[in-house]
Enzyme design. Structure first.
Site, PDB file in Angstrom:
ATOM      1  N   TYR A 170      18.934   4.554   8.805  1.00  0.00           N
ATOM      2  CA  TYR A 170      18.391   3.972   7.643  1.00  0.00           C
ATOM      3  C   TYR A 170      19.080   3.446   6.654  1.00  0.00           C
ATOM      4  CZ  TYR A 170      15.066   3.720   3.976  1.00  0.00           C
ATOM      5  OH  TYR A 170      14.304   3.287   2.815  1.00  0.00           O
ATOM      6  N   ARG A 197       0.730  -1.139   0.275  1.00  0.00           N
ATOM      7  CA  ARG A 197       0.045  -0.068   0.061  1.00  0.00           C
ATOM      8  C   ARG A 197       0.870   1.419   0.011  1.00  0.00           C
ATOM      9  NH1 ARG A 197      -5.453  -0.624   3.579  1.00  0.00           N
ATOM     10  NH2 ARG A 197      -6.416  -2.334   2.596  1.00  0.00           N
TER      11      ARG A 197
END
Length: 314
Positions: A138, A14
């Protein structure tokens, strides 16, 4: 080689990246595509991920799920960016191996490269210098993911490949200003300033950094191309090979939105990496090139935002 009847699990189906990959797979005749929302399946939960693989037994996995955000989010939550992303990757990659998944595609980010990497950045620049501090956590998580894919290929012969998309934008992007990337943040800021009649829009930094932007449906097309045509150990850069300054980007978004006020640059805020352009020679040599240039892509992204503002991540 993947087949049109294979069961394909798109983790993060999504999100900006995953939804585009689903659209592209469907457009090419792949009909057996599955996904789970975060509420349905917490990918940081090892037991839950194992149970999902036990039940669904996917043939192909696309790992597009990640905890992502802009400079502010990365700066203030580095522990969570490292922990959650490494948990997601470890769980999915290892369960894919245990369940004999025949093809896995891992998606990283060009922030894996050193802050002062050679420009344009070739794939072999990885791990050759210090990372950009504003998104180091990250980046380290993503590096660990693509290296895991390489190691599973070496040790077990698993057909796991990795790609490194450049800065992405388009339908289903994140427009929450506390965690969004530069393009959606600009689209929202200029749109709201236009609607509210604000005389100025404040943007972070100096506007001088150079960035490369890829429309997300082009990225998805490249990912499916690699699933169908690539089995190498080295990751593959996905980008346009073209760059633009943040100031030029701001002017393009401002013009597209139709905002007529002034831009105020807050130079007390960080710029991030001064320049980041991918070398896409490898991808071009495999036979793929992007189709949507920046001006057209910004128009497409803004049209989607206007039509979906009530459902957009704000």
């Amino acid at each position: 080689m993947i087949g049109h009847n294979d069961k394909i699990y798109v983790a993060g189906h999504r999100g900006l990246v995953g939804s585009a990959i689903v659209r592209n797979l469907e457009s090419k005749g792949y009909t057996n595509i599955i996904g789970r929302t975060h509420k349905e399946l917490d990918l940081t939960d090892q037991a839950a991920v194992r149970a999902f693989f036990d039940e669904e037994k996917p043939d192909v996995v696309v790992l597009a799920a990640a905890k992502v955000g802009g400079i502010n989010a990365n700066n203030t939550q580095p522990a969570m960016f490292a922990y959650e992303n490494m948990q997601i990757q470890c769980n999915i990659i290892n369960e894919s191996h245990k369940h004999n998944v025949k093809k896995l595609l891992f998606l990283g980010s060009t922030c894996i490269y050193p802050r002062m990497a050679p420009q344009p950045i070739p794939e072999d620049a990885l791990l050759t210098g210090p990372l950009e501090t504003t998104n180091e956590a990250y980046a380290i998580a993503k590096i660990s993911g693509l290296e895991m894919c390489k190691f599973y290929k070496r040790q077990y012969g698993d057909d796991y490949i990795s790609c490194m998309p450049t800065n992405l934008y388009g339908p289903h992007d994140n427009y929450d200003l506390s965690g969004s990337h530069v393009m959606p943040a600009m689209i929202r800021k200029f749109h709201e300033a236009k609607v509210n009649g604000n005389p100025t829009v404040e943007l972070w930094g100096t506007g001088t950094p150079l960035r490369e932007f890829l429309y997300v449906d082009d990225m998805a097309d490249a990912c499916v191309f690699l699933l169908e045509n690539y089995d190498g150990e080295q990751h593959v850069n996905i980008g346009t090979g073209k760059e633009v300054s943040i100031k030029e980007l701001a002017e393009t978004v401002k013009k597209t939105v139709g905002y007529e006020g002034e831009i105020v640059w807050n130079k007390d805020m960080p710029d991030g990496t001064p320049r980041k352009l991918t070398d896409v020679t490898k991808l071009h040599s495999l036979g793929w090139k992007h189709k949507v240039d920046l001006e057209e892509g910004v128009k497409l992204a803004y049209e989607w935002f206007k039509e979906n503002v009530d459902q957009a991540r704000m």
